[in-house]
Design an enzyme around this catalytic site. Structure first.
Site, mmCIF file in Angstrom:
data_model
loop_
_atom_site.group_PDB
_atom_site.id
_atom_site.type_symbol
_atom_site.label_atom_id
_atom_site.label_comp_id
_atom_site.label_asym_id
_atom_site.label_seq_id
_atom_site.Cartn_x
_atom_site.Cartn_y
_atom_site.Cartn_z
ATOM 1 N N LYS A 190 60.864 68.669 104.072
ATOM 2 C CA LYS A 190 59.633 67.943 104.383
ATOM 3 C C LYS A 190 59.066 67.243 103.128
ATOM 4 O O LYS A 190 59.519 67.485 102.021
ATOM 5 C CB LYS A 190 58.593 68.906 104.963
ATOM 6 C CG LYS A 190 59.036 69.521 106.306
ATOM 7 C CD LYS A 190 59.098 68.455 107.382
ATOM 8 C CE LYS A 190 59.326 69.016 108.780
ATOM 9 N NZ LYS A 190 60.721 69.369 109.073
HETATM 10 C C1 LIG Z 1 58.369 67.698 114.216
HETATM 11 C C2 LIG Z 1 58.491 69.113 113.786
HETATM 12 N N1 LIG Z 1 57.746 70.042 114.375
HETATM 13 C C3 LIG Z 1 57.813 71.332 114.005
HETATM 14 C C4 LIG Z 1 58.673 71.753 113.027
HETATM 15 C C5 LIG Z 1 58.763 73.204 112.732
HETATM 16 O O1 LIG Z 1 58.480 73.515 111.439
HETATM 17 P P1 LIG Z 1 59.140 74.793 110.712
HETATM 18 O O2 LIG Z 1 60.590 74.503 110.511
HETATM 19 O O3 LIG Z 1 58.376 74.884 109.441
HETATM 20 O O4 LIG Z 1 58.912 75.974 111.594
HETATM 21 C C6 LIG Z 1 59.458 70.800 112.361
HETATM 22 C C7 LIG Z 1 60.332 71.143 111.237
HETATM 23 O O5 LIG Z 1 61.272 71.694 111.093
HETATM 24 C C8 LIG Z 1 59.386 69.447 112.776
HETATM 25 O O6 LIG Z 1 60.141 68.517 112.197
#
Ligand SMILES: Cc1ncc(COP(=O)(O)O)c(C=O)c1O
Length: 386
Positions: A190
């Site tokens: 990210k």
């Molecule tokens: C659009 C989106 N929503 C939610 C997530 C979930 O985040 P995490 O991987 O930190 O749980 C991600 C990332 O991986 C994402 O790209």
């Protein structure tokens, strides 16, 4: 030094900077002897809230946890429906399901606007709809004014999945503060990478209180409060979760937050170069080219749409031969086995048509000009030979 320096890719999809400031922040935290949620998490919340110009920020273990808690806090549960774009990471649908609600998949606007289509949102509303979980795809703010109007009209909550959009804004307001609650992810790829981590922002004090309780087992005090003598016991007032962030990740997050504006600017420059070199060339198009429309993107992803006669797998293989990593954001959620039957309830023609044509190119602030030109040259070469 970058993390990918010893890996197989000449141009990886994303990369993180590893330097003394990060290493020192980690070491200092480890040496502090306090590793679970404590003062650094509080600092990170305060600074992130200030960055977003949001009254409240609640740090959590990851972005998926942020979505889960946000949906619970706005009251999603069994019998409810939540409207969500299918061109999205599966975390969104999983988080909805884990509240007991059901995802209702919506289409995107067009191959030039890969965000949630407000008209399709309006068409998807039923008496069971509780909330809209809106994504700012690739870091480009979605049509929040129209979505908020539909939500207001039907009394729906709007939760923003701003995982791609830290630092992005819409008509001067930061993404994450446009709905009732905004959710962020700090996964390694990210714009603000921490490893695993997330943040929830809201302007509503009651929601913030509820989110803090849900994050930590519904307990009324924290181990940190008791450690520093601010409390000696606790009550449990709801059945919550352990979705806490730890101090080491918060320390990394504070450093990364101080770099976010620079990171986003570097991404914008690289995305601009991709657009200049690729949009409209050899049948390729770059979405979101239609003016800024009051939006500032965080440029999380560089997505190119291939001509429909071209086999994407062959393009990816050609780039892999040149050691250029690519990806697909995303296989639509309704195409996965788990969500296929739900996906059949609504037609998503534009998402379906795009599913085989979208390709994500490397994008991160540390890409060198030479790497960017390699990607451009490689992609154009491969497309010309197919
Ligand atoms: C659009 C989106 N929503 C939610 C997530 C979930 O985040 P995490 O991987 O930190 O749980 C991600 C990332 O991986 C994402 O790209």
């Amino acid at each position: 030094m970058t993390a990918s320096s010893e890996l197989r890719w000449r141009v990886p999809l994303s990369d993180i900077v590893v330097d003394d400031e990060i290493a020192d922040a980690v070491l200092e935290t480890v040496r502090s002897g306090w590793w679970s949620m404590g003062p650094r998490v509080e600092d990170f919340e305060r600074e992130f809230a200030a960055f977003c110009r949001a009254p409240h920020a609640v740090a959590v273990a990851n972005g998926t946890a942020s979505l889960h808690l946000a949906l619970l806090a706005v009251g999603c549960g069994p019998g409810d429906e939540v409207i969500v774009p299918s061109l999205n990471f599966v975390a969104a649908a999983n988080a909805i399901v884990h509240t007991g609600a059901e995802p209702v998949f919506c289409d995107v606007i067009s191959s030039g606007e890969l965000n949630l289509d407000p008209q399709d949102v309006a068409a998807a509303v039923t008496p069971r709809t509780k909330a809209v979980l809106a994504l700012h795809y690739a870091g480009f703010p979605c049509a929040m004014d129209e979505i908020a109007e539909i939500a207001d009209h039907h009394g729906l909550a709007v939760v923003e999945d701003a995982a791609h959009a830290p630092g992005a804004s819409f008509h001067g307001r930061m993404c994450g503060t446009l709905g009732q609650i905004g959710c962020f992810s700090f996964f390694s790829n990210k714009n603000l990478p921490v490893g695993e981590g997330g943040m929830i922002v809201t302007g509503d004090e009651e929601l913030a209180k509820q989110l803090r309780l849900l994050r930590s087992h519904g307990m009324t005090t924290l181990t940190w409060d008791r450690h520093r003598g601010h409390a000696s016991g606790y009550d449990v007032v709801l059945a919550g979760f352990n979705y806490r962030l730890d101090e080491v990740r918060a320390a990394v997050g504070l450093v990364q937050l101080s770099r976010l504006i620079g990171e986003n600017e570097a991404r914008a420059r690289i995305a601009g170069r991709y657009r200049e070199a690729l949009d409209g060339v050899e049948g390729l198009t770059m979405p979101f080219g239609d003016g800024d429309r009051g939006r500032v993107s965080s440029h999380h992803l560089a997505v190119v749409v291939l001509p429909d006669v071209i086999d994407r797998d062959r393009v990816r293989a050609g780039l892999e031969e040149r050691r250029i990593q690519t990806s697909v954001h995303y296989p639509p959620i309704h195409s996965f086995t788990q969500y296929r039957s739900l996906g059949q309830r609504r037609r998503l023609p534009r998402t379906d048509a795009l599913a085989t044509r979208i390709l994500t190119l490397p994008l991160y602030g540390g890409l060198s000009d030479e790497q960017v030109e390699d990607v451009i040259e490689g992609l154009l070469d491969v497309v010309q030979t197919l």
